[in-house]
Design an enzyme around this catalytic site. Structure first.
Site, short mmCIF file in Angstrom:
data_model
loop_
_atom_site.label_atom_id
_atom_site.label_comp_id
_atom_site.label_asym_id
_atom_site.label_seq_id
_atom_site.Cartn_x
_atom_site.Cartn_y
_atom_site.Cartn_z
N ASP A 197 36.00 -37.67 -20.76
CA ASP A 197 37.36 -37.34 -20.32
C ASP A 197 37.29 -36.25 -19.24
O ASP A 197 36.30 -36.14 -18.53
CB ASP A 197 38.19 -36.90 -21.53
CG ASP A 197 37.70 -35.58 -22.15
OD1 ASP A 197 36.63 -35.07 -21.72
OD2 ASP A 197 38.37 -35.05 -23.04
N ASP A 255 30.41 -34.95 -29.46
CA ASP A 255 31.67 -34.99 -28.70
C ASP A 255 32.75 -34.15 -29.40
O ASP A 255 33.45 -33.35 -28.77
CB ASP A 255 32.14 -36.44 -28.55
CG ASP A 255 33.38 -36.55 -27.68
OD1 ASP A 255 34.49 -36.20 -28.15
OD2 ASP A 255 33.27 -36.98 -26.52
N PHE A 258 32.88 -39.62 -25.38
CA PHE A 258 34.16 -40.09 -24.80
C PHE A 258 34.44 -39.28 -23.53
O PHE A 258 34.94 -38.16 -23.59
CB PHE A 258 35.29 -39.92 -25.81
CG PHE A 258 34.85 -40.27 -27.21
CD1 PHE A 258 34.26 -41.50 -27.49
CD2 PHE A 258 34.99 -39.36 -28.25
CE1 PHE A 258 33.83 -41.81 -28.76
CE2 PHE A 258 34.56 -39.67 -29.54
CZ PHE A 258 33.98 -40.90 -29.79
N ASP A 315 36.37 -29.55 -29.74
CA ASP A 315 36.89 -28.42 -30.52
C ASP A 315 36.52 -27.09 -29.85
O ASP A 315 37.32 -26.15 -29.84
CB ASP A 315 36.34 -28.44 -31.95
CG ASP A 315 36.94 -29.57 -32.78
OD1 ASP A 315 38.00 -30.10 -32.38
OD2 ASP A 315 36.37 -29.93 -33.83
#
Length: 336
Positions: free
Chosen positions: A232, A309, A230, A314
């Site tokens: 970002d 991811d 993802f 994290d």
């Protein structure tokens, strides 16, 4: 024709001028992922975000997650500005806390009949912060909710669960349905004469459904590995930290000077697309290492882009201060 995220990433990686993947860094990150799998720190369903998500036995779960991901964008703060906070949380967690608070106060946030008619005033109340600072892009959020709610009410019996069921347990079919039906999920750009896609929020929506339902029921997808990472503004920071990804000097100095990148610009597309390709290469390397060592007791299928991811996301939260030396790219966008 729009290329899907993994194909888009490969194409951009072959043409990129300012972002590069480094093989030594791919191996270094792959080793860290393998160590995490061996110790059990990394495993399917081990997502810190889950504490803010509904439980699988909640009949509203799929619709609740759909609302969260329809508005899962642009939580970063301008340099020197105060952060938007809800119940002391920041970023995505502040947003989840605001949605939970609204539900506790009797607002049916999961119901498209409700949010298809939401007003800006409603949204300002729902997303009010602990202090004076408001959530960014409030008008865009209202627009995204109203458009998505109307599609669900008009075409899918007023529930996102109906969209999932119509896709016959295929993550790829669901991805195509989401970007076809819901305009705010159409995370696409033009790059060197090609129409490419990143589809960050659409993919995270599918991943969140998969994780919430632990790969069963509504969350059962036979092709979940078709989902890419993802892309970002935070994960690239970790990839650069690991040496898996490298920025040109000119791009790095732009980012260090706090210069925003325009959504759809060449540099912004390269950062996001090469993040996808870098994670694909790391995933292949981990699978190769697992296949080469039967004593590990792991299966290559234990790792995919979603698992990697979540490890990176994290890691960024756990090492926030340590990673400050690498600037993240700043792009105000509804796509991430």
């Amino acid at each position: 024709m729009v290329l899907m995220p993994k194909e888009s990433a490969k194409l951009v990686a072959g043409l990129a001028k300012d972002v590069f993947i480094e093989q030594e860094g791919v191996k270094k990150l792959a080793q860290a992922i393998l160590n995490g799998l061996k110790t059990g720190k990394i495993r399917e369903g081990n997502y810190s975000q889950m504490k803010f998500h509904p439980k699988p036995d909640d009949p509203r779960a799929a619709d609740w997650i759909f609302v969260l991901d329809t508005l899962n964008f642009s939580f970063w703060t301008e340099t020197g500005a105060s952060k938007w906070k809800v119940n002391g949380e920041t970023g995505y967690f502040a947003f989840c806390a605001a949605v939970s608070r609204a539900i506790d106060q009797g607002k049916p946030m999961w119901d498209p009949k409700y949010y298809s008619k939401i007003t800006q005033q409603d949204a300002e109340t729902i997303f009010r912060g602990d202090g004076e600072v408001g959530i960014p892009l409030i008008q865009e959020r209202v627009k995204a909710l109203r458009e998505a709610g109307k599609v669900l009410v008009d075409k899918y019996k007023g529930t996102f669960a109906e969209c999932i069921k119509s896709c016959e347990n295929s993550a790829e079919k669901l991805l195509q349905l989401i970007v076809r039906e819901f305009e705010s999920y159409r995370d696409e750009a033009d790059y060197e004469g090609h129409r490419i896609s990143i589809y960050k929020r659409a993919q995270i929506l599918i991943s969140d459904i998969w994780a919430c339902f632990e790969g069963r029921g509504l969350g059962e997808f036979h092709d979940v590995d078709s989902i890419a990472m993802f892309a970002d503004y935070r994960i690239p920071q970790v990839l650069v930290h690991y040496g898996t990804m490298r920025y040109s000097d000119s791009l790095m100095s732009k980012l260090k000077a706090d210069e925003p990148l325009k959504q759809g610009s060449r540099e912004e597309v390269e950062i996001r697309a090469l993040s996808i390709e870098a994670v694909e290469q790391v995933c292949e390397e981990v699978r190769r290492m697992i296949a080469a060592d039967s004593k590990l007791g792991l299966k290559p299928s234990n790792v995919n882009a979603i698992v990697i991811d979540h490890y990176l996301w994290d890691y960024r939260r756990e090492h926030a201060q340590e990673l400050e030396y690498i600037p993240f790219h700043k792009t105000r966008s509804i796509y991430y």
